[in-house]
Design a protein around this motif. Structure first.
Motif, PDB file in Angstrom:
ATOM      1  N   PHE A  83      -5.537  -3.914 -15.845  1.00 25.90           N
ATOM      2  CA  PHE A  83      -4.916  -5.236 -15.776  1.00 25.90           C
ATOM      3  C   PHE A  83      -3.485  -5.219 -16.302  1.00 25.90           C
ATOM      4  O   PHE A  83      -2.560  -5.748 -15.669  1.00 25.90           O
ATOM      5  CB  PHE A  83      -5.753  -6.242 -16.564  1.00 25.90           C
ATOM      6  CG  PHE A  83      -5.116  -7.605 -16.672  1.00 25.90           C
ATOM      7  CD1 PHE A  83      -5.011  -8.434 -15.558  1.00 25.90           C
ATOM      8  CD2 PHE A  83      -4.629  -8.062 -17.884  1.00 25.90           C
ATOM      9  CE1 PHE A  83      -4.415  -9.691 -15.656  1.00 25.90           C
ATOM     10  CE2 PHE A  83      -4.039  -9.313 -17.993  1.00 25.90           C
ATOM     11  CZ  PHE A  83      -3.928 -10.127 -16.873  1.00 25.90           C
ATOM     12  N   LEU A  89      -5.946 -13.262 -17.143  1.00 28.04           N
ATOM     13  CA  LEU A  89      -7.313 -12.769 -17.234  1.00 28.04           C
ATOM     14  C   LEU A  89      -8.031 -13.595 -18.292  1.00 28.04           C
ATOM     15  O   LEU A  89      -7.609 -13.624 -19.451  1.00 28.04           O
ATOM     16  CB  LEU A  89      -7.340 -11.293 -17.615  1.00 28.04           C
ATOM     17  CG  LEU A  89      -8.721 -10.677 -17.864  1.00 28.04           C
ATOM     18  CD1 LEU A  89      -9.575 -10.724 -16.595  1.00 28.04           C
ATOM     19  CD2 LEU A  89      -8.591  -9.236 -18.356  1.00 28.04           C
ATOM     20  N   ALA A 116      -6.778  -6.578 -10.062  1.00 23.88           N
ATOM     21  CA  ALA A 116      -6.382  -6.673 -11.459  1.00 23.88           C
ATOM     22  C   ALA A 116      -4.881  -6.728 -11.653  1.00 23.88           C
ATOM     23  O   ALA A 116      -4.360  -7.586 -12.373  1.00 23.88           O
ATOM     24  CB  ALA A 116      -6.969  -5.500 -12.251  1.00 23.88           C
ATOM     25  N   ASP A 117      -4.144  -5.804 -11.032  1.00 24.68           N
ATOM     26  CA  ASP A 117      -2.714  -5.760 -11.302  1.00 24.68           C
ATOM     27  C   ASP A 117      -1.937  -6.827 -10.546  1.00 24.68           C
ATOM     28  O   ASP A 117      -0.739  -6.980 -10.734  1.00 24.68           O
ATOM     29  CB  ASP A 117      -2.149  -4.366 -11.006  1.00 24.68           C
ATOM     30  CG  ASP A 117      -2.439  -3.910  -9.578  1.00 24.68           C
ATOM     31  OD1 ASP A 117      -3.073  -4.677  -8.828  1.00 24.68           O
ATOM     32  OD2 ASP A 117      -2.042  -2.797  -9.237  1.00 24.68           O
ATOM     33  N   TYR A 176     -13.065 -12.144 -16.394  1.00 24.18           N
ATOM     34  CA  TYR A 176     -13.621 -10.839 -16.754  1.00 24.18           C
ATOM     35  C   TYR A 176     -14.975 -10.624 -16.065  1.00 24.18           C
ATOM     36  O   TYR A 176     -15.265  -9.525 -15.579  1.00 24.18           O
ATOM     37  CB  TYR A 176     -13.783 -10.734 -18.270  1.00 24.18           C
ATOM     38  CG  TYR A 176     -14.585  -9.537 -18.709  1.00 24.18           C
ATOM     39  CD1 TYR A 176     -14.023  -8.274 -18.746  1.00 24.18           C
ATOM     40  CD2 TYR A 176     -15.934  -9.682 -19.066  1.00 24.18           C
ATOM     41  CE1 TYR A 176     -14.766  -7.164 -19.131  1.00 24.18           C
ATOM     42  CE2 TYR A 176     -16.682  -8.586 -19.451  1.00 24.18           C
ATOM     43  CZ  TYR A 176     -16.098  -7.329 -19.482  1.00 24.18           C
ATOM     44  OH  TYR A 176     -16.844  -6.251 -19.860  1.00 24.18           O
ATOM     45  N   PHE A 178     -14.433  -9.417 -12.582  1.00 22.28           N
ATOM     46  CA  PHE A 178     -13.306  -8.486 -12.513  1.00 22.28           C
ATOM     47  C   PHE A 178     -13.448  -7.544 -11.323  1.00 22.28           C
ATOM     48  O   PHE A 178     -14.496  -6.928 -11.119  1.00 22.28           O
ATOM     49  CB  PHE A 178     -13.232  -7.679 -13.808  1.00 22.28           C
ATOM     50  CG  PHE A 178     -11.990  -6.831 -13.936  1.00 22.28           C
ATOM     51  CD1 PHE A 178     -10.825  -7.377 -14.438  1.00 22.28           C
ATOM     52  CD2 PHE A 178     -11.994  -5.507 -13.541  1.00 22.28           C
ATOM     53  CE1 PHE A 178      -9.683  -6.605 -14.558  1.00 22.28           C
ATOM     54  CE2 PHE A 178     -10.861  -4.729 -13.651  1.00 22.28           C
ATOM     55  CZ  PHE A 178      -9.699  -5.283 -14.166  1.00 22.28           C
ATOM     56  N   CYS A 188       1.897 -10.414 -18.382  1.00 21.36           N
ATOM     57  CA  CYS A 188       0.529 -10.815 -18.057  1.00 21.36           C
ATOM     58  C   CYS A 188      -0.112 -11.404 -19.311  1.00 21.36           C
ATOM     59  O   CYS A 188       0.342 -11.153 -20.432  1.00 21.36           O
ATOM     60  CB  CYS A 188      -0.287  -9.642 -17.525  1.00 21.36           C
ATOM     61  SG  CYS A 188      -0.492  -8.272 -18.688  1.00 21.36           S
TER      62      CYS A 188
END
Length: 412
Positions: free
Chosen positions: A224, A298, A292-293, A284, A287, A257
């Motif tokens: 992440f 998050l 994620a990126d 989460y 996920f 982030c």
């Protein structure tokens, strides 16, 4: 007075059963205790000596864990038991402490206290921070069991130090030894003619130092965060989120982030938070590495990972300072990063110390949060300088667990 207190506990138990019909957390509190005695009988091994530690909830357990771990190493022949008052501690730790019995604390009635102490018959009973239970303390005294409190923190406004607090004051004085966090607490004990207090400090400093030294990675956080600057907001309440979310939605730099670990992780609370954050939010529990990126936010809708998530933070915000109680600021501070909190922190010694030293920054609303967050996220040199204040504080004040373990040795 014990009769009145015992009656009050019984009436509280009845009230809790009624509230349990409407509130899931209280339902867990009530139903979780139904099989206590059978589970306790199954755990106890005849002939083995025992050490009992009681903590209110998860935070106090983390405070007691450095001592518990050393007890396991020092007294391997003893059975170790940990009790919790709150579901938030019991449900996270049940079955996850190899060789250690994890149970709810029975409600503090005379009958429950006598039955529990007679069954366990601990060689010593340890109580973390604030936990003082009149019937349990009396049962332990009658059983000849030493009572040791540690990481205790007292304030002048507490009942022990008021004219009306005679009953609780007498209960407190049943403690064989009380290790306190600061000189002010020691002075308060001396002021009520309790002569077995000792200054040891706060075992949470040992705990966070151990977490930092362990260096356990989290794969989802590696994915992440990537190469981005990361802000972690831990143990947030809606009041905290009202102060920080406007900046996160409207002014967050693109290369930053954010992880938010809310204190309440029920579905309704998490959904409401995700809706406030808007697009770019990943949970989460859902996920997906491929996303994620690309996600900006998050939401850690789980319990037990926050202490390790802080390792990935370049800047932290710790919740509770707009509500009833600030959460643990030492958990992020140990990683050498600046920490922000809400305006109400006077009851927490480490927060007072670090605000005065400049390692923790208090904000009183959305504008103040936006100002400080913008400055710190844009300036890595300032973050490093402020973070070093926090690292130095932890290093300087750790070591309470060793002193407490030495005290336990003397009483066993």
């Amino acid at each position: 007075m014990y009769f009145i207190y015992d009656l009050a506990v019984h009436l509280s138990a009845l009230g809790l059963k009624i509230l349990a019909l409407f509130r899931p957390k209280i339902q867990r509190f009530v139903t979780g205790r139904k099989d206590l005695w059978a589970a306790l009988d199954a755990f106890l091994e005849p002939g083995r000596p025992r050490i009992w530690m009681h903590t209110a909830s998860l935070g106090e357990f983390e405070q007691g864990l450095p001592v518990l771990e050393q007890l396991g190493e020092t007294f391997p022949e003893h059975q170790l038991l940990v009790t919790f008052f709150s579901p938030s501690g019991y449900e996270v730790k049940k079955g996850r402490l190899p060789g250690v019995g994890v149970f709810y604390l029975p409600l503090d009635t005379r009958c429950n206290a006598r039955r529990f102490v007679q069954a366990v018959s601990p060689e010593i009973a340890l109580f973390v921070k604030y936990e003082v239970w009149p019937n349990f303390f009396r049962a332990l005294e009658k059983n000849g069991t030493p009572i040791l409190m540690f990481s205790a923190l007292f304030r002048p406004g507490q009942a022990y130090f008021q004219p009306y607090g005679g009953f609780l004051r007498r209960t407190l004085k049943k403690a064989t030894r009380i290790y306190v966090q600061d000189p002010a607490s020691l002075a308060l004990l001396e002021g009520i003619d309790y002569g077995n207090g000792a200054l040891a400090g706060d075992t949470r400093l040992d705990r966070v130092a151990a977490i930092a030294a362990a260096g356990e990675p989290l794969e989802f956080m590696e994915r992440f965060k990537g190469q981005r600057t990361c802000l972690v907001a831990g143990s947030t309440w809606p009041e905290d989120e009202a102060a920080i979310v406007p900046f996160l939605r409207e002014n967050l730099p693109k290369e930053v982030c954010v992880v938010i670990a809310p204190h309440q992780v029920d579905e309704a609370s998490v959904t409401a938070l995700c809706n406030r954050l808007g697009p770019g939010t990943l949970r989460y529990s859902q996920f997906r590495e491929a996303e994620a990126d690309r996600a900006t936010f998050l939401v850690a809708d789980t319990i037990g990972l926050l202490t390790r998530i802080y390792r990935y933070a370049d800047l932290a915000y710790v919740g509770g300072g707009f509500r009833t109680g600030l959460h643990n600021t030492l958990e992020p501070a140990v990683f050498g990063i600046p920490v922000m909190i809400g305006p109400h922190y006077d009851r927490f010694r480490e927060a007072r110390d670090l605000v005065a030293a400049g390692g923790i920054l208090s904000v009183n609303g959305p504008a103040a949060f936006a100002k400080q967050a913008s400055r710190l996220l844009a300036d890595p040199d300032t973050r490093e300088r402020i973070g070093q204040i926090n690292t130095s504080y932890v290093e300087k004040n750790r070591g309470a667990s060793v002193q407490i373990l030495n005290g336990i040795r003397k009483l066993l």
